[in-house]
Scaffold this motif. Structure first.
Motif, PDB file in Angstrom:
ATOM      1  N   PRO A  62       0.894  -1.277   0.263  1.00  0.00           N
ATOM      2  CA  PRO A  62      -0.444   0.331   0.237  1.00  0.00           C
ATOM      3  C   PRO A  62       0.930   1.404  -0.345  1.00  0.00           C
ATOM      4  N   LYS A  63       0.425   2.516  -0.463  1.00  0.00           N
ATOM      5  CA  LYS A  63       0.918   3.931  -0.241  1.00  0.00           C
ATOM      6  C   LYS A  63       1.447   4.382   0.548  1.00  0.00           C
ATOM      7  N   LYS A  64       2.121   4.660   1.328  1.00  0.00           N
ATOM      8  CA  LYS A  64       2.853   5.484   2.305  1.00  0.00           C
ATOM      9  C   LYS A  64       2.226   6.048   3.673  1.00  0.00           C
ATOM     10  N   THR A  65       0.917   7.003   2.693  1.00  0.00           N
ATOM     11  CA  THR A  65       0.015   7.391   3.065  1.00  0.00           C
ATOM     12  C   THR A  65      -1.367   6.970   3.412  1.00  0.00           C
ATOM     13  N   VAL A  66      -1.221   5.104   3.200  1.00  0.00           N
ATOM     14  CA  VAL A  66      -2.372   4.477   3.837  1.00  0.00           C
ATOM     15  C   VAL A  66      -2.733   4.905   5.279  1.00  0.00           C
ATOM     16  N   ASP A  67      -3.897   4.976   6.023  1.00  0.00           N
ATOM     17  CA  ASP A  67      -3.587   3.975   7.192  1.00  0.00           C
ATOM     18  C   ASP A  67      -3.481   2.022   7.292  1.00  0.00           C
ATOM     19  N   ILE A  68      -2.725   2.144   8.103  1.00  0.00           N
ATOM     20  CA  ILE A  68      -2.532   1.537   8.121  1.00  0.00           C
ATOM     21  C   ILE A  68      -3.283  -0.132   8.785  1.00  0.00           C
ATOM     22  N   LEU A  69      -3.930   0.569   9.507  1.00  0.00           N
ATOM     23  CA  LEU A  69      -5.275  -0.045  10.710  1.00  0.00           C
ATOM     24  C   LEU A  69      -6.388  -0.088   9.618  1.00  0.00           C
ATOM     25  N   GLN A  70      -6.865   0.934   9.224  1.00  0.00           N
ATOM     26  CA  GLN A  70      -7.918   1.421   8.068  1.00  0.00           C
ATOM     27  C   GLN A  70      -7.386  -0.039   7.116  1.00  0.00           C
ATOM     28  N   TRP A  71      -6.415  -0.148   6.421  1.00  0.00           N
ATOM     29  CA  TRP A  71      -6.259  -1.085   5.643  1.00  0.00           C
ATOM     30  C   TRP A  71      -6.329  -2.599   6.543  1.00  0.00           C
ATOM     31  N   LYS A  88      -4.700  -5.949  16.809  1.00  0.00           N
ATOM     32  CA  LYS A  88      -4.068  -6.258  18.248  1.00  0.00           C
ATOM     33  C   LYS A  88      -2.696  -5.460  19.019  1.00  0.00           C
ATOM     34  N   VAL A  89      -2.053  -5.741  17.876  1.00  0.00           N
ATOM     35  CA  VAL A  89      -0.406  -5.025  17.522  1.00  0.00           C
ATOM     36  C   VAL A  89      -0.313  -3.729  17.527  1.00  0.00           C
ATOM     37  N   LEU A  90      -2.154  -2.680  16.275  1.00  0.00           N
ATOM     38  CA  LEU A  90      -1.535  -1.492  15.652  1.00  0.00           C
ATOM     39  C   LEU A  90      -2.706  -0.848  16.983  1.00  0.00           C
ATOM     40  N   THR A  91      -3.536  -1.844  17.590  1.00  0.00           N
ATOM     41  CA  THR A  91      -4.524  -0.944  19.134  1.00  0.00           C
ATOM     42  C   THR A  91      -4.122  -0.429  19.871  1.00  0.00           C
ATOM     43  N   VAL A  92      -2.349  -1.077  20.372  1.00  0.00           N
ATOM     44  CA  VAL A  92      -2.631  -0.590  21.292  1.00  0.00           C
ATOM     45  C   VAL A  92      -2.000   1.172  21.405  1.00  0.00           C
ATOM     46  N   PRO A  93      -2.629   1.905  22.951  1.00  0.00           N
ATOM     47  CA  PRO A  93      -2.583   3.096  23.383  1.00  0.00           C
ATOM     48  C   PRO A  93      -1.167   3.634  23.440  1.00  0.00           C
ATOM     49  N   ALA A  94      -1.233   4.986  22.294  1.00  0.00           N
ATOM     50  CA  ALA A  94      -0.508   5.748  22.648  1.00  0.00           C
ATOM     51  C   ALA A  94      -0.019   6.635  23.852  1.00  0.00           C
ATOM     52  N   SER A  95      -1.130   6.393  24.713  1.00  0.00           N
ATOM     53  CA  SER A  95      -0.685   7.517  25.663  1.00  0.00           C
ATOM     54  C   SER A  95       0.092   6.578  27.437  1.00  0.00           C
ATOM     55  N   SER A  96       0.675   8.019  27.969  1.00  0.00           N
ATOM     56  CA  SER A  96       1.785   7.626  29.449  1.00  0.00           C
ATOM     57  C   SER A  96       0.776   7.912  30.276  1.00  0.00           C
ATOM     58  N   SER A  97      -0.746   7.687  30.155  1.00  0.00           N
ATOM     59  CA  SER A  97      -0.895   8.214  31.775  1.00  0.00           C
ATOM     60  C   SER A  97      -1.082   7.350  32.807  1.00  0.00           C
ATOM     61  N   LYS A  98      -0.724   5.725  32.370  1.00  0.00           N
ATOM     62  CA  LYS A  98      -0.673   4.659  33.036  1.00  0.00           C
ATOM     63  C   LYS A  98       0.889   4.950  34.209  1.00  0.00           C
ATOM     64  N   SER A  99       1.713   5.264  32.728  1.00  0.00           N
ATOM     65  CA  SER A  99       3.500   5.445  33.865  1.00  0.00           C
ATOM     66  C   SER A  99       3.539   6.775  34.288  1.00  0.00           C
ATOM     67  N   GLU A 100       3.146   7.519  34.131  1.00  0.00           N
ATOM     68  CA  GLU A 100       2.845   8.965  34.273  1.00  0.00           C
ATOM     69  C   GLU A 100       1.531   9.171  36.230  1.00  0.00           C
ATOM     70  N   ARG A 101       1.576   8.338  36.347  1.00  0.00           N
ATOM     71  CA  ARG A 101       0.851   7.801  37.110  1.00  0.00           C
ATOM     72  C   ARG A 101       1.644   6.614  38.522  1.00  0.00           C
ATOM     73  N   VAL A 102       2.150   5.605  37.418  1.00  0.00           N
ATOM     74  CA  VAL A 102       3.549   4.996  38.479  1.00  0.00           C
ATOM     75  C   VAL A 102       4.739   6.117  38.886  1.00  0.00           C
ATOM     76  N   PHE A 103       5.602   6.831  38.383  1.00  0.00           N
ATOM     77  CA  PHE A 103       6.522   8.049  38.836  1.00  0.00           C
ATOM     78  C   PHE A 103       5.505   8.805  39.978  1.00  0.00           C
ATOM     79  N   SER A 104       4.102   9.133  39.680  1.00  0.00           N
ATOM     80  CA  SER A 104       3.401  10.288  40.745  1.00  0.00           C
ATOM     81  C   SER A 104       3.629   9.461  41.974  1.00  0.00           C
TER      82      SER A 104
END
Length: 144
Positions: A62-71, A88-104
């Protein structure tokens, strides 16, 4: 060596005249291996995931502009096993809230008053605090 090469094989491959006997034999073996793979695919001797890999490899890139999850979502019916894994692999949240809670949480243990705590002790306290609910559930199930 030439006795091993079937006449019908030579007749169907006009390029054979320019090949050495070893190259002709190698080509014949490679062709036979490819036919065996195709026959195995047709006979059901290869696993469903292998069939999907063959189907996947047949797609163009696919072209580089294609949304791979949508593909993967759009090819879900053709590649059900691979698309399930990809989602499963592509929907891993990119959030850092869990790590921020641990540091807190770590900041709550390593205060000015507790500055003598060793690094390993702080780490152990954080692990215990963050996993307290799972530990309690485990105790209830095991009746400890």
């Amino acid at each position: 060596l030439n006795d091993n090469i079937e006449p019908e094989y030579e007749a169907t491959n006009p390029d054979n005249n320019s090949l050495s006997p070893t190259s002709r034999l190698r080509k014949k073996l490679m062709d036979k291996q490819q036919r065996t793979q195709v026959e195995g695919f047709l006979d059901g001797r290869i696993s469903p995931i292998e069939k999907e890999f063959h189907r996947y490899e047949a797609f163009s890139l696919p072209k580089k502009t294609v949304d791979i999850l949508q593909w993967w979502i759009s090819h879900e019916k053709v590649l059900p096993l691979l698309s399930k894994l990809a989602k499963k692999v592509l929907t891993v949240p990119a959030s850092s809230s869990k790590s921020e809670r641990v540091f807190s949480c770590g900041g709550n243990f390593a205060t000015k008053k507790r500055n003598k705590l060793k690094r390993k002790k702080v780490e152990n306290l954080i692990v215990i605090k963050e996993n307290k609910a799972q530990v309690e559930e485990f105790k209830k199930k095991r009746k400890l």
